[in-house]
Scaffold this motif. Structure first.
Motif, PDB file in Angstrom:
ATOM      1  N   SER A 173       0.827  -1.198   0.000  1.00 28.92           N
ATOM      2  CA  SER A 173       0.000   0.000   0.000  1.00 28.92           C
ATOM      3  C   SER A 173       0.865   1.252   0.000  1.00 28.92           C
ATOM      4  O   SER A 173       1.984   1.249   0.523  1.00 28.92           O
ATOM      5  CB  SER A 173      -0.931   0.006   1.213  1.00 28.92           C
ATOM      6  N   ILE A 174       0.343   2.317  -0.619  1.00 26.02           N
ATOM      7  CA  ILE A 174       1.091   3.572  -0.690  1.00 26.02           C
ATOM      8  C   ILE A 174       1.380   4.097   0.700  1.00 26.02           C
ATOM      9  O   ILE A 174       2.460   4.649   0.970  1.00 26.02           O
ATOM     10  CB  ILE A 174       0.298   4.616  -1.507  1.00 26.02           C
ATOM     11  N   THR A 175       0.434   3.900   1.630  1.00 28.09           N
ATOM     12  CA  THR A 175       0.655   4.356   3.011  1.00 28.09           C
ATOM     13  C   THR A 175       1.889   3.707   3.599  1.00 28.09           C
ATOM     14  O   THR A 175       2.719   4.364   4.234  1.00 28.09           O
ATOM     15  CB  THR A 175      -0.571   4.026   3.878  1.00 28.09           C
ATOM     16  N   GLU A 176       2.019   2.403   3.380  1.00 26.28           N
ATOM     17  CA  GLU A 176       3.195   1.699   3.900  1.00 26.28           C
ATOM     18  C   GLU A 176       4.436   2.038   3.100  1.00 26.28           C
ATOM     19  O   GLU A 176       5.528   2.131   3.647  1.00 26.28           O
ATOM     20  CB  GLU A 176       2.939   0.194   3.872  1.00 26.28           C
ATOM     21  N   TYR A 177       4.271   2.221   1.787  1.00 21.85           N
ATOM     22  CA  TYR A 177       5.424   2.532   0.926  1.00 21.85           C
ATOM     23  C   TYR A 177       6.060   3.859   1.332  1.00 21.85           C
ATOM     24  O   TYR A 177       7.270   4.033   1.271  1.00 21.85           O
ATOM     25  CB  TYR A 177       4.958   2.584  -0.527  1.00 21.85           C
ATOM     26  N   ARG A 178       5.222   4.803   1.799  1.00 23.13           N
ATOM     27  CA  ARG A 178       5.745   6.102   2.231  1.00 23.13           C
ATOM     28  C   ARG A 178       6.634   5.998   3.461  1.00 23.13           C
ATOM     29  O   ARG A 178       7.391   6.919   3.755  1.00 23.13           O
ATOM     30  CB  ARG A 178       4.579   7.055   2.534  1.00 23.13           C
TER      31      ARG A 178
ATOM     32  N   GLN B 108      10.680  -4.385   6.261  1.00 17.67           N
ATOM     33  CA  GLN B 108       9.241  -4.628   6.263  1.00 17.67           C
ATOM     34  C   GLN B 108       8.558  -4.227   4.966  1.00 17.67           C
ATOM     35  O   GLN B 108       7.620  -4.885   4.528  1.00 17.67           O
ATOM     36  CB  GLN B 108       8.610  -3.886   7.439  1.00 17.67           C
ATOM     37  N   TYR B 109       9.046  -3.165   4.341  1.00 17.16           N
ATOM     38  CA  TYR B 109       8.257  -2.619   3.231  1.00 17.16           C
ATOM     39  C   TYR B 109       8.982  -2.564   1.883  1.00 17.16           C
ATOM     40  O   TYR B 109       8.326  -2.446   0.851  1.00 17.16           O
ATOM     41  CB  TYR B 109       7.802  -1.193   3.577  1.00 17.16           C
ATOM     42  N   ALA B 110      10.289  -2.600   1.847  1.00 16.50           N
ATOM     43  CA  ALA B 110      11.006  -2.428   0.590  1.00 16.50           C
ATOM     44  C   ALA B 110      10.937  -3.692  -0.252  1.00 16.50           C
ATOM     45  O   ALA B 110      10.799  -4.802   0.249  1.00 16.50           O
ATOM     46  CB  ALA B 110      12.464  -2.054   0.862  1.00 16.50           C
ATOM     47  N   SER B 111      11.061  -3.515  -1.576  1.00 16.35           N
ATOM     48  CA  SER B 111      11.161  -4.665  -2.465  1.00 16.35           C
ATOM     49  C   SER B 111      12.534  -5.285  -2.329  1.00 16.35           C
ATOM     50  O   SER B 111      13.433  -4.731  -1.699  1.00 16.35           O
ATOM     51  CB  SER B 111      10.947  -4.217  -3.910  1.00 16.35           C
ATOM     52  N   GLU B 112      12.674  -6.471  -2.924  1.00 14.12           N
ATOM     53  CA  GLU B 112      13.958  -7.164  -2.841  1.00 14.12           C
ATOM     54  C   GLU B 112      15.071  -6.302  -3.447  1.00 14.12           C
ATOM     55  O   GLU B 112      16.157  -6.184  -2.896  1.00 14.12           O
ATOM     56  CB  GLU B 112      13.874  -8.506  -3.575  1.00 14.12           C
ATOM     57  N   LEU B 113      14.796  -5.711  -4.616  1.00 11.52           N
ATOM     58  CA  LEU B 113      15.839  -4.911  -5.268  1.00 11.52           C
ATOM     59  C   LEU B 113      16.143  -3.655  -4.471  1.00 11.52           C
ATOM     60  O   LEU B 113      17.307  -3.267  -4.296  1.00 11.52           O
ATOM     61  CB  LEU B 113      15.390  -4.540  -6.696  1.00 11.52           C
TER      62      LEU B 113
ATOM     63  N   GLN C 158      19.093   2.222  12.123  1.00 10.93           N
ATOM     64  CA  GLN C 158      18.345   1.060  12.581  1.00 10.93           C
ATOM     65  C   GLN C 158      16.863   1.173  12.219  1.00 10.93           C
ATOM     66  O   GLN C 158      16.235   0.190  11.839  1.00 10.93           O
ATOM     67  CB  GLN C 158      18.501   0.880  14.091  1.00 10.93           C
ATOM     68  N   ARG C 159      16.324   2.396  12.362  1.00 13.23           N
ATOM     69  CA  ARG C 159      14.922   2.581  11.948  1.00 13.23           C
ATOM     70  C   ARG C 159      14.767   2.346  10.459  1.00 13.23           C
ATOM     71  O   ARG C 159      13.802   1.724   9.999  1.00 13.23           O
ATOM     72  CB  ARG C 159      14.449   3.984  12.331  1.00 13.23           C
ATOM     73  N   ASN C 160      15.731   2.841   9.691  1.00 13.58           N
ATOM     74  CA  ASN C 160      15.678   2.657   8.241  1.00 13.58           C
ATOM     75  C   ASN C 160      15.742   1.190   7.868  1.00 13.58           C
ATOM     76  O   ASN C 160      14.992   0.704   7.021  1.00 13.58           O
ATOM     77  CB  ASN C 160      16.828   3.417   7.567  1.00 13.58           C
ATOM     78  N   ILE C 161      16.630   0.451   8.516  1.00 10.72           N
ATOM     79  CA  ILE C 161      16.792  -0.963   8.176  1.00 10.72           C
ATOM     80  C   ILE C 161      15.526  -1.722   8.515  1.00 10.72           C
ATOM     81  O   ILE C 161      15.133  -2.661   7.834  1.00 10.72           O
ATOM     82  CB  ILE C 161      18.034  -1.557   8.877  1.00 10.72           C
ATOM     83  N   GLY C 162      14.842  -1.293   9.631  1.00 10.41           N
ATOM     84  CA  GLY C 162      13.578  -1.928   9.988  1.00 10.41           C
ATOM     85  C   GLY C 162      12.503  -1.676   8.941  1.00 10.41           C
ATOM     86  O   GLY C 162      11.759  -2.584   8.558  1.00 10.41           O
ATOM     87  N   SER C 163      12.421  -0.421   8.470  1.00  8.62           N
ATOM     88  CA  SER C 163      11.430  -0.089   7.442  1.00  8.62           C
ATOM     89  C   SER C 163      11.731  -0.819   6.137  1.00  8.62           C
ATOM     90  O   SER C 163      10.828  -1.322   5.466  1.00  8.62           O
ATOM     91  CB  SER C 163      11.426   1.431   7.216  1.00  8.62           C
ATOM     92  N   ILE C 164      13.022  -0.869   5.794  1.00  6.69           N
ATOM     93  CA  ILE C 164      13.412  -1.560   4.555  1.00  6.69           C
ATOM     94  C   ILE C 164      13.007  -3.020   4.632  1.00  6.69           C
ATOM     95  O   ILE C 164      12.451  -3.587   3.696  1.00  6.69           O
ATOM     96  CB  ILE C 164      14.928  -1.423   4.336  1.00  6.69           C
TER      97      ILE C 164
END
Length: 562
Positions: free
Chosen positions: A52-57, A217-222, A209-215
Motif C-alpha cells: 500500500s502507498i501508506t506503507e510505501y511512504r 518490512q516494506y522495501a522490495s527485494e531490489l 536502525q529505523r531505516n533498516i527496519g522499514s526496509i
C-alpha cells in the motif's frame, strides 16, 4: 525512483490523474484501485507483490529515490557485476562489462535478500555499534563521577594537612587546588567532547536502525539490495569511527592522585609547593562488541545458501541401533539427540557419531528439540494418554519439568522461550515456558505424523496425507503452501537453515527436498542413492551448516551443506 508513486502510472500514461493506492516494485509504478484490480488478475502481473502507498511512504527517502533502471541507458537492471560491484542493464554489459567473468542474474542475487545472512549481519552490526556507543558513554559517565569523587578525597586531604600547618602555606594550598581544578577541567572537557560526539553518532545509528527496519518490512527485494549497498558504507565508516574514538585521549581511563610533600610536616619555611597532582590516563578497557573482524567487503561476497548452491557432502554414517526413530535435534556443542518411539528413549551421540548415553525415564516418546541450557523438550506422541511434554536436563540425565498440554503432541519446534507443537485435531499450538500458557496458532487439524519448524516470524508444518508443506505466521495466517507429489511424498520432519531454506524428508519418496523461502521453488537434495530408506527425521544446524538425517531404522547420516 523511476515513477511518481503518488499517482497511478497507468492512468498517467493515458493522461488521466488518479491517486495510487498501491505500489508495484516489479512494475516500478503506483496503481489506482481500478488498475490494481486489473493488475492483480492479469497473467503477466498476477504474481507481482504490491504494498500500500501508506506503507510505501514509510520507506526512507534514500530508498524511495532508488531506481530499478540504469541512469545511463534507461533500461532495467538485469545483471550484477561482482568484479565492479554494480548492477547493469543489458547495454551496460555490452558497453563496459563484456570482458567481466563474474556476471550474475540480478534476480538470483536479490532473491530472499531480506532473509539472507548478509541482511541479518547488517542488522547485527548496527546493534553492536549502538551497544558499543552506549557502553562507552556509560563508561565515560562513570569516569566523570569517579574523577569528581577522587578530587573530593584529594581536596579533603589537602585541607586536613593545611589545618595542621602555618597560615603562610595558604598560597601554596591555593596553587595546588588551582592546578587540580585545571587538570580536572582539561580532562573532563576532553571526555565531554567525546560524549557529545557519541550522542550525535548514536542518533545516526538509531536512524540507520529505523531505516533498516522499514526496509525489511516494506522495501522490495531490489530496493533492499540497493539500499544495503549504501548502508554498508555507513556501517563500515561508523565501525572505523568508534575504533578511532576508543584510541583517542577522551576515551582513556583518567584517574587523579596526589602525594603530599612530607617536608610540610616539619613546617619548613622554604617549601615552595604543597604537593604534586598526578594524572593517570590508562587506555580504554571497554571491549568493543564485534561479530567478526570485517574489512570493506562487498555485499555480494555473500555466503548465503540458496537451494541451487547447496552441495551436501557426507561426513558421517551413524549406526543408531534404533527402530522407529521419530525425532532428532542438534545440541549447541554439535552432539546429536535421537528419540525412539519403539524403545521409549532418547539417545545422545557425540559429535564424532559415537554413543554418549541414553535416557529412558519416559512413558511415551515422540519428537525432541534443543531448548538451550543443555536441555531438550520431548513430546509424548498421539496416544490417548499422551498429554505431556517433558523438559529434560541432559547434564543430570533426568526430567526437570513436565508440561501438561491436554492434547496429543507430536512434531515439536522451539522459538524464543516458546514450544510450538502439532496437537492433532487442535491444530498447531504454542506453550510459553515462562507461565505455561497455551495459545492456538491455527485450528487446522494436523496428522499424527506432522512435524513443525520455526524461522523468524514463520512456522512451517507438514502433512503426510496431503503431501504438503504449509508456511504460516505466528497468528495462523497462511503465507504459502507447497505441494508437488512428483517430488515429495509423505513429508515427515522439517527443518530450516539460517537463510530460510526449508528442508523436508519424504518418507515414501525416500528423499530430502529443499524448498525456497517463498515456497515457489524446490530441489531434490538427497535420494535413496545417498542411503535414505524410509527417512523420517531431519535437523539443520544453522551455525555449523551441518544436516542430520535419520532413517526410521538403524541408519543416520550427517552432511555438510556447504
Amino acid at each position: 525512483m523511476a515513477s511518481n508513486w503518488s499517482v497511478c502510472g497507468v492512468c498517467d500514461y493515458r493522461h488521466i490523474t488518479e491517486p495510487s493506492v498501491v505500489w508495484c516494485s516489479e512494475c516500478d509504478e503506483g496503481l489506482c484501485e481500478g488498475c490494481n484490480d486489473h493488475h492483480s488478475i492479469s497473467k503477466g502481473s498476477r504474481n507481482h507483490d504490491t504494498v500500500s502507498i501508506t506503507e510505501y511512504r514509510k520507506l526512507p527517502n534514500e530508498v524511495l529515490k532508488l531506481t530499478r533502471s540504469c541512469d545511463k541507458h534507461n533500461e532495467k537492471y538485469v545483471i550484477f557485476c561482482k568484479k565492479h560491484d554494480c548492477p547493469c542493464c543489458k547495454k551496460c554489459v555490452v558497453d563496459t562489462h563484456i570482458e567481466c567473468k563474474e556476471l550474475t542474474d540480478i534476480d538470483d542475487i536479490t532473491r530472499n535478500i531480506k532473509s539472507s545472512h548478509a541482511f541479518a549481519e547488517i542488522e547485527q552490526t548496527l546493534s553492536e555499534i549502538a551497544e558499543n556507543f552506549r557502553r562507552l558513554r556509560i563508561s565515560r559517565e562513570d569516569n566523570l563521577a569517579s574523577i569528581g569523587e577522587k578530587c573530593k578525597e584529594i581536596e579533603k586531604e589537602v585541607l586536613e594537612t593545611r589545618a595542621r600547618i602555618n597560615l603562610h602555606l595558604d598560597k601554596l594550598q591555593d596553587a595546588i587546588l588551582k592546578d587540580l581544578k585545571t587538570r580536572e577541567k582539561e580532562k573532563s572537557n576532553k571526555i565531554r567532547r567525546l560524549m557529545k560526539s557519541m550522542t550525535d553518532k548514536e542518533k545516526e545509528i538509531a536512524e540507520l536502525q529505523r531505516n533498516i527496519g522499514s526496509i525489511k518490512q516494506y522495501a522490495s527485494e531490489l530496493q533492499t539490495f540497493l539500499a544495503l549497498k549504501h548502508i554498508e558504507k555507513d556501517v563500515v565508516a561508523e565501525e572505523k569511527y568508534i575504533q578511532s574514538m576508543v584510541k583517542s585521549d577522551g576515551a582513556k581511563q583518567v584517574d587523579f592522585s596526589c602525594k603530599i610533600n612530607p617536608s610540610l610536616q616539619g613546617l619548613i619555611s622554604d617549601i615552595q609547593i604543597f604537593g604534586d597532582v598526578a594524572v593517570i590516563a590508562n587506555p580504554c578497557k571497554i571491549p568493543i562488541l564485534k561479530q567478526k573482524d570485517r574489512q570493506a567487503q562487498t555485499m555480494l561476497a555473500i555466503t548465503s545458501m540458496t537451494i541451487d548452491s547447496l552441495k551436501p557432502k557426507l561426513l558421517q554414517t551413524i549406526d543408531t541401533k534404533l527402530s522407529f526413530v521419530t525425532g532428532c535435534s542438534f545440541l549447541s556443542d554439535c552432539r546429536m539427540v535421537l528419540s525412539c518411539f519403539a524403545k521409549q528413549l532418547i539417545r545422545v551421540f557425540k559429535s564424532d557419531g559415537s554413543l554418549n548415553f541414553d535416557i529412558k525415564d519416559f512413558r511415551n516418546v515422540f519428537d525432541v528439540t534443543h531448548i538451550g541450557d543443555n536441555s531438550v523438550a520431548v513430546t509424548s506422541g498421539y496416544e490417548s494418554d499422551s498429554l505431556n511434554i517433558d523438559l529434560i536436563d541432559l547434564e543430570a540425565r533426568k526430567k526437570k519439568k513436565t508440561l501438561k498440554v491436554n492434547s496429543e503432541n507430536t512434531g515439536l519446534g522451539y522459538s524464543e522461550d516458546k514450544l510450538i507443537y502439532c496437537a492433532g485435531k487442535k491444530g498447531i499450538q504454542m506453550i510459553r515456558l515462562g507461565d505455561e500458557s497455551i495459545v492456538n496458532v491455527t485450528k487446522t487439524e494436523v496428522t499424527n505424523f506432522s512435524y513443525v519448524a520455526t524461522f523468524r516470524d514463520n512456522i512451517f508444518y507438514t502433512d503426510c496425507h496431503e503431501d504438503s508443506v504449509t508456511c504460516i505466521d505466528f497468528k495462523g495466517k497462511t503465507r504459502w503452501v507447497f505441494k508437488n507429489g512428483s517430488v515429495l511424498k509423505a513429508p515427515y520432519d522439517i527443518s530450516v537453515d539460517r537463510d530460510g531454506n526449508v528442508y523436508v524428508v519424504g518418507g515414501v519418496s525416500n528423499n530430502v527436498v529443499v524448498i525456497s523461502p517463498n515456497g515457489k521453488h524446490c530441489r531434490e537434495l538427497l535420494s535413496s542413492e545417498n542411503g535414505l530408506e524410509e527417512p523420517v527425521v531431519i535437523q539443520v544446524n544453522r551455525s555449523s551448516c551441518k544436516m542430520l538425517v535419520a532413517n526410521r531404522v538403524a541408519k543416520a547420516f550427517v552432511f555438510n551443506l556447504k
